[in-house]
Design a protein around this motif. Sequence first.
Motif, mmCIF file in Angstrom:
data_model
loop_
_atom_site.group_PDB
_atom_site.id
_atom_site.type_symbol
_atom_site.label_atom_id
_atom_site.label_comp_id
_atom_site.label_asym_id
_atom_site.label_seq_id
_atom_site.Cartn_x
_atom_site.Cartn_y
_atom_site.Cartn_z
ATOM 1 N N LEU A 147 0.860 -1.251 -0.007
ATOM 2 C CA LEU A 147 -0.062 0.038 0.104
ATOM 3 C C LEU A 147 0.933 1.317 0.032
ATOM 4 N N ASP A 148 1.995 1.448 0.696
ATOM 5 C CA ASP A 148 2.965 2.556 0.816
ATOM 6 C C ASP A 148 3.337 2.670 -0.732
ATOM 7 N N ARG A 149 3.622 1.483 -1.276
ATOM 8 C CA ARG A 149 4.440 1.622 -2.737
ATOM 9 C C ARG A 149 3.374 2.217 -3.352
ATOM 10 N N PHE A 150 2.253 1.516 -3.389
ATOM 11 C CA PHE A 150 0.905 1.896 -4.317
ATOM 12 C C PHE A 150 0.861 3.481 -4.176
ATOM 13 N N ARG A 151 0.739 3.882 -2.888
ATOM 14 C CA ARG A 151 0.324 5.423 -2.514
ATOM 15 C C ARG A 151 1.401 6.246 -3.188
ATOM 16 N N GLY A 152 2.659 5.698 -3.101
ATOM 17 C CA GLY A 152 3.728 6.655 -3.268
ATOM 18 C C GLY A 152 3.866 6.780 -4.785
ATOM 19 N N GLN A 153 3.599 5.949 -5.677
ATOM 20 C CA GLN A 153 3.618 5.986 -6.925
ATOM 21 C C GLN A 153 2.260 6.428 -7.745
ATOM 22 N N GLN A 154 1.305 5.881 -7.371
ATOM 23 C CA GLN A 154 -0.107 6.320 -7.960
ATOM 24 C C GLN A 154 -0.904 7.359 -7.616
ATOM 25 N N LEU A 155 -0.668 7.875 -6.111
ATOM 26 C CA LEU A 155 -1.593 8.939 -5.792
ATOM 27 C C LEU A 155 -0.887 10.200 -5.480
ATOM 28 N N GLY A 156 -1.353 11.304 -5.637
ATOM 29 C CA GLY A 156 -0.757 12.497 -5.242
ATOM 30 C C GLY A 156 -1.584 13.263 -4.244
ATOM 31 N N ILE A 157 -1.358 13.658 -2.940
ATOM 32 C CA ILE A 157 -2.219 14.242 -1.984
ATOM 33 C C ILE A 157 -1.926 15.459 -1.613
ATOM 34 N N VAL A 158 -2.989 16.496 -1.634
ATOM 35 C CA VAL A 158 -2.674 17.817 -1.410
ATOM 36 C C VAL A 158 -3.417 17.948 0.025
ATOM 37 N N LEU A 159 -2.706 18.261 1.186
ATOM 38 C CA LEU A 159 -3.498 18.026 2.533
ATOM 39 C C LEU A 159 -3.804 19.714 2.798
ATOM 40 N N GLN A 160 -4.650 19.933 3.760
ATOM 41 C CA GLN A 160 -4.935 21.048 4.418
ATOM 42 C C GLN A 160 -3.626 21.590 4.907
ATOM 43 N N LYS A 161 -2.981 20.700 5.976
ATOM 44 C CA LYS A 161 -2.140 21.206 6.818
ATOM 45 C C LYS A 161 -0.770 21.124 5.840
ATOM 46 N N ASN A 162 0.152 22.071 5.885
ATOM 47 C CA ASN A 162 1.449 22.191 5.005
ATOM 48 C C ASN A 162 2.295 20.909 5.828
ATOM 49 N N ASP A 163 2.943 20.137 5.090
ATOM 50 C CA ASP A 163 3.801 19.176 5.716
ATOM 51 C C ASP A 163 5.246 19.098 5.067
ATOM 52 N N ALA A 164 5.808 20.479 4.816
ATOM 53 C CA ALA A 164 6.949 20.596 4.089
ATOM 54 C C ALA A 164 8.014 20.426 5.381
ATOM 55 N N ILE A 165 9.226 19.791 5.014
ATOM 56 C CA ILE A 165 10.375 19.834 5.788
ATOM 57 C C ILE A 165 11.194 20.837 5.915
ATOM 58 N N HIS A 166 11.466 21.589 7.291
ATOM 59 C CA HIS A 166 12.093 22.902 7.227
ATOM 60 C C HIS A 166 13.388 22.853 6.746
ATOM 61 N N SER A 167 14.146 21.774 6.813
ATOM 62 C CA SER A 167 15.395 21.799 6.314
ATOM 63 C C SER A 167 15.736 21.544 4.972
ATOM 64 N N LEU A 168 14.667 21.371 4.158
ATOM 65 C CA LEU A 168 14.906 20.941 2.808
ATOM 66 C C LEU A 168 14.455 22.089 1.808
ATOM 67 N N SER A 169 14.994 22.555 0.701
ATOM 68 C CA SER A 169 14.669 23.645 -0.238
ATOM 69 C C SER A 169 13.473 22.857 -0.905
ATOM 70 N N VAL A 170 12.836 23.949 -1.848
ATOM 71 C CA VAL A 170 11.924 23.575 -2.480
ATOM 72 C C VAL A 170 12.169 22.425 -3.699
#
Length: 209
Positions: free
Chosen positions: A74-97
Amino acid sequence: MICATNLSYQYPRAEKLLEFPDIELGETENLLIQGPSGVGKTTLLHLLAGLLTPHSGEITIAGCQIHELSNQKLDRFRGQQLGIVLQKNDAIHSLSVWQHLEARLLFSKTSTTFMAMQSLLSELGLTAYKNRKPSQLSQGQLQRLGIALAVVHKPRVILADEPTASLDDVNCQKVMKLLLRQSKKLKANLLVISHDQRIQSSFQKIISL
């Protein structure tokens, strides 16, 4: 492409059983799921994303019954087949765009070209900010980063949870145009969960909870 039948879900220690209407979408068809707060819109999105296991019912995406997959598959399927835009931003602060996009591709075990990544950033108005970290971005730029992360790996389905809820009329239309353009470009299904009445005209198929 997407079929959900007889879906229901019950949270632990909750008395109410949430029951959902059936969903059937062909290739490239889009859907708006509307309803007031508390009726289970986000729960439905999480069921479709495989983040929750239904109490009853079946979910088939791209010919795969996702509720029957092991956690690893399921993790593999979700990672490859789904794109999810969540209400809450889950960006990683240490990474650039740019590093966020690279990490998303690594997680999904997919690849794309440098030019395709540059083109995506250009379409979303993020080219000038590709080396900036989340703390250096505005809320609008963070939201566009969320869309970029949802589509960079070329998913078959894009799920968006209240993408316009906190936006004024101008930015509401901008975000919807971005999501619709990206889904059309990828030939993907777009499912938007929202209580925002302003975006109804962007969809031919609408379900109310």
